[in-house]
Design a protein around this motif. Structure first.
Motif, PDB file in Angstrom:
ATOM      1  N   LEU A 131       0.912  -1.025   0.091  1.00 40.69           N
ATOM      2  CA  LEU A 131       0.101  -0.396  -0.258  1.00 40.69           C
ATOM      3  C   LEU A 131       0.889   1.130  -0.156  1.00 40.69           C
ATOM      4  CD1 LEU A 131      -2.808   1.015   0.030  1.00 40.69           C
ATOM      5  CD2 LEU A 131      -2.702   0.833   2.297  1.00 40.69           C
ATOM      6  N   GLY A 132       2.058   0.983   0.941  1.00 41.70           N
ATOM      7  CA  GLY A 132       3.027   2.619   0.241  1.00 41.70           C
ATOM      8  C   GLY A 132       3.439   2.930  -0.593  1.00 41.70           C
ATOM      9  N   ILE A 133       3.132   2.146  -1.725  1.00 40.00           N
ATOM     10  CA  ILE A 133       3.677   2.341  -3.211  1.00 40.00           C
ATOM     11  C   ILE A 133       2.193   3.306  -3.693  1.00 40.00           C
ATOM     12  CG2 ILE A 133       3.837   1.674  -5.554  1.00 40.00           C
ATOM     13  CD1 ILE A 133       5.127  -1.032  -4.899  1.00 40.00           C
ATOM     14  N   PRO A 163       2.136   9.755  -6.385  1.00 36.57           N
ATOM     15  CA  PRO A 163       1.962  11.201  -6.718  1.00 36.57           C
ATOM     16  C   PRO A 163       3.678  11.353  -6.434  1.00 36.57           C
ATOM     17  CG  PRO A 163       0.308  10.292  -5.136  1.00 36.57           C
ATOM     18  CD  PRO A 163       1.326   9.442  -4.476  1.00 36.57           C
ATOM     19  N   TYR A 164       4.448  11.404  -5.992  1.00 38.76           N
ATOM     20  CA  TYR A 164       6.069  12.012  -6.422  1.00 38.76           C
ATOM     21  C   TYR A 164       6.702  10.967  -7.118  1.00 38.76           C
ATOM     22  CZ  TYR A 164      10.449  13.346  -4.244  1.00 38.76           C
ATOM     23  OH  TYR A 164      11.409  13.750  -3.748  1.00 38.76           O
ATOM     24  N   LEU A 165       6.818  10.009  -7.157  1.00 37.57           N
ATOM     25  CA  LEU A 165       7.124   8.874  -8.049  1.00 37.57           C
ATOM     26  C   LEU A 165       6.643   9.903  -9.493  1.00 37.57           C
ATOM     27  CD1 LEU A 165       6.462   5.079  -7.328  1.00 37.57           C
ATOM     28  CD2 LEU A 165       8.991   6.597  -6.767  1.00 37.57           C
ATOM     29  N   ILE A 166       5.828   9.738  -9.433  1.00 43.51           N
ATOM     30  CA  ILE A 166       5.436  10.128 -11.019  1.00 43.51           C
ATOM     31  C   ILE A 166       6.492  11.854 -11.632  1.00 43.51           C
ATOM     32  CG2 ILE A 166       3.223  10.741 -11.993  1.00 43.51           C
ATOM     33  CD1 ILE A 166       1.569   9.180 -11.108  1.00 43.51           C
ATOM     34  N   PHE A 167       5.500  12.522 -10.408  1.00 40.79           N
ATOM     35  CA  PHE A 167       6.749  13.881 -10.487  1.00 40.79           C
ATOM     36  C   PHE A 167       8.219  13.672 -10.551  1.00 40.79           C
ATOM     37  CE2 PHE A 167       9.008  17.189  -7.189  1.00 40.79           C
ATOM     38  CZ  PHE A 167       8.832  18.389  -8.082  1.00 40.79           C
ATOM     39  N   ALA A 226       9.240  11.579 -12.087  1.00 42.90           N
ATOM     40  CA  ALA A 226       9.315  11.069 -13.308  1.00 42.90           C
ATOM     41  C   ALA A 226       9.007  11.861 -14.273  1.00 42.90           C
ATOM     42  CB  ALA A 226       8.284  10.099 -13.500  1.00 42.90           C
ATOM     43  N   VAL A 227       8.252  12.953 -14.156  1.00 49.45           N
ATOM     44  CA  VAL A 227       7.993  13.848 -15.294  1.00 49.45           C
ATOM     45  C   VAL A 227       9.101  14.864 -14.782  1.00 49.45           C
ATOM     46  CG1 VAL A 227       5.974  15.708 -15.470  1.00 49.45           C
ATOM     47  CG2 VAL A 227       5.372  13.443 -14.871  1.00 49.45           C
ATOM     48  N   VAL A 228       9.098  15.403 -13.691  1.00 50.72           N
ATOM     49  CA  VAL A 228      10.004  16.476 -13.548  1.00 50.72           C
ATOM     50  C   VAL A 228      11.242  16.644 -13.734  1.00 50.72           C
ATOM     51  CG1 VAL A 228       9.931  18.808 -12.474  1.00 50.72           C
ATOM     52  CG2 VAL A 228       8.308  18.000 -12.072  1.00 50.72           C
ATOM     53  N   PHE A 229      11.996  15.489 -13.335  1.00 49.26           N
ATOM     54  CA  PHE A 229      13.062  15.368 -13.516  1.00 49.26           C
ATOM     55  C   PHE A 229      13.619  13.913 -14.563  1.00 49.26           C
ATOM     56  CE2 PHE A 229      12.433  17.111  -9.395  1.00 49.26           C
ATOM     57  CZ  PHE A 229      13.395  17.701  -9.292  1.00 49.26           C
ATOM     58  N   ALA A 230      13.131  12.544 -14.458  1.00 45.48           N
ATOM     59  CA  ALA A 230      13.340  12.268 -15.001  1.00 45.48           C
ATOM     60  C   ALA A 230      13.641  11.928 -16.839  1.00 45.48           C
ATOM     61  CB  ALA A 230      12.815   9.894 -14.425  1.00 45.48           C
ATOM     62  N   TYR A 231      12.196  12.570 -16.985  1.00 48.79           N
ATOM     63  CA  TYR A 231      12.096  12.837 -19.001  1.00 48.79           C
ATOM     64  C   TYR A 231      13.102  14.018 -19.630  1.00 48.79           C
ATOM     65  CZ  TYR A 231       9.622  14.305 -22.531  1.00 48.79           C
ATOM     66  OH  TYR A 231       9.815  15.049 -23.987  1.00 48.79           O
ATOM     67  N   PRO A 232      13.091  14.888 -18.388  1.00 48.40           N
ATOM     68  CA  PRO A 232      13.976  15.948 -19.128  1.00 48.40           C
ATOM     69  C   PRO A 232      15.407  15.561 -19.164  1.00 48.40           C
ATOM     70  CG  PRO A 232      12.902  17.517 -16.984  1.00 48.40           C
ATOM     71  CD  PRO A 232      12.311  15.078 -17.003  1.00 48.40           C
ATOM     72  N   ILE A 233      15.681  14.867 -18.257  1.00 45.43           N
ATOM     73  CA  ILE A 233      17.223  14.183 -18.150  1.00 45.43           C
ATOM     74  C   ILE A 233      17.218  13.726 -19.439  1.00 45.43           C
ATOM     75  CG2 ILE A 233      18.582  12.661 -17.246  1.00 45.43           C
ATOM     76  CD1 ILE A 233      17.972  13.959 -14.668  1.00 45.43           C
ATOM     77  N   VAL A 234      16.599  12.788 -20.071  1.00 48.29           N
ATOM     78  CA  VAL A 234      16.473  12.115 -21.050  1.00 48.29           C
ATOM     79  C   VAL A 234      16.087  12.217 -22.222  1.00 48.29           C
ATOM     80  CG1 VAL A 234      15.405   9.187 -22.362  1.00 48.29           C
ATOM     81  CG2 VAL A 234      15.734   9.204 -19.394  1.00 48.29           C
ATOM     82  N   PHE A 235      15.315  13.392 -21.611  1.00 51.79           N
ATOM     83  CA  PHE A 235      15.049  13.801 -23.396  1.00 51.79           C
ATOM     84  C   PHE A 235      16.550  15.045 -23.064  1.00 51.79           C
ATOM     85  CE2 PHE A 235      13.555  17.931 -25.657  1.00 51.79           C
ATOM     86  CZ  PHE A 235      13.111  16.842 -26.592  1.00 51.79           C
TER      87      PHE A 235
END
Length: 324
Positions: free
Chosen positions: A41-43, A48-52, A54-63
């Protein structure tokens, strides 16, 4: 009397098929717990933070990594243009630019001043605040206020202090530097390092104050019984006791310094004089936005990430070695 061994083994040993299914279910449960953790249930709560992230940090780095290997340029929304693969051309262009090397040298000077000064001042002030009895909350808030104050407002104060006819130069009189602090190529980056150290000190003091709560008071009493004074208590008990916090402070100060942008942009009017205070992030902004070369800017960003990872690995090896 004849005993049915088959029936007996079935009663005592159980159904082999059923035990196999139970073992398979148990293995699946173990794999599921290993993947999802003891509390799946912790996941859900952390999603919401994991999505944040991914969207704000992971995707820009990959791009950014993808951009650095292609001939990328800005176009009108919806325009479909070819962006061919160019290999390491953007990296060659970036690393052959003297301004890039100078920006990394500038941030190196910044880190050499900011990181040790941050560690020393924050641990000393945190130790002093931990011993304060009266007005403890007032002093803690006083140190924390600059950290939460908007940089634009605080920069205005420092411009007033360190300008050519500012308060510092008037106090120093003939000892004031000429050119003044923020327009002096030798003093611009050290002055920015002092500003960032002062502004962020309250945050690191709070980290050390939290770490000091885990240091056993009996250790101070033991040193005092052996005849040790405050200085010996500090180096024999306090410094080893907050070593994990020290590693965290060094790491955070390094990452913050490597991402330096606002301070040189505001204090020195965009990295002046003549690039003496230009940071890699500020150069990325200038190359990508002002000069319309986002692919080269992305290459500089990837090099900066590698630079920070190398420094973090070295800090982990030498600063965090005793902790581990």
């Amino acid at each position: 009397m004849i005993v049915d061994l088959t029936r007996t083994s079935g009663r005592t040993g159980g159904d082999p098929g059923r035990s196999g299914r139970a073992g398979g279910a148990g293995d699946a449960g173990k794999k599921r717990r290993r993947l999802l953790g003891a509390q799946p249930l912790g996941i859900l709560f952390s999603a919401p933070y994991l999505i944040f992230i991914a969207v704000v940090f992971a995707y820009p780095i990959v791009f950014a990594v993808w951009m650095s290997f292609h001939d990328y340029f800005f176009t009108a929304p919806g325009a479909n243009v070819a962006r061919p693969f160019v290999g390491l051309d953007n990296y060659v262009t970036a690393l052959s630019d003297p301004a890039v090397w100078r920006s990394f040298g500038n941030v190196g000077i910044f880190l050499l001043i900011n990181v040790p000064l941050t560690v020393v001042l924050s641990i000393v002030l945190a130790t002093a605040l931990d011993r304060v009895v009266r007005a403890r909350a007032f002093f803690r808030v006083a140190f924390y206020v600059p950290y939460v104050t908007a940089s634009v407002a605080v920069v205005a104060v420092w411009l007033f202090l360190f300008s050519n006819d500012g308060l510092i130069n008037n106090a120093l009189g003939p000892l004031a530097p000429n050119p003044s602090w923020l327009v002096n190529s030798a003093l611009a980056m050290p002055t920015i390092a002092l500003f960032v150290t002062w502004k962020g000190l309250g945050f690191y003091i709070l980290l050390y104050l939290a770490a000091l709560q885990n240091v056993q008071r009996e250790l101070y009493e033991s040193v005092a019984v052996d005849g040790g004074g405050r200085l010996r208590q500090f180096f024999s008990v306090t410094v080893p006791g907050v070593r994990p916090a020290t590693f965290l402070v060094v790491l955070l100060a390094t990452i913050t310094g490597a991402n330096l942008f606002t301070e040189p942009y505001l204090l020195t009017n965009g990295g002046g004089p003549n690039g003496a205070s230009t940071s890699p992030v500020l150069l990325i902004y200038q190359k990508g936005i002002e000069q319309q070369h986002p692919d080269v800017a992305a290459a500089i960003g990837v090099v900066l990430i590698i630079f920070v990872l190398i420094i973090a690995a070295l800090q982990r090896r030498f600063v965090g070695r005793e902790e581990s």
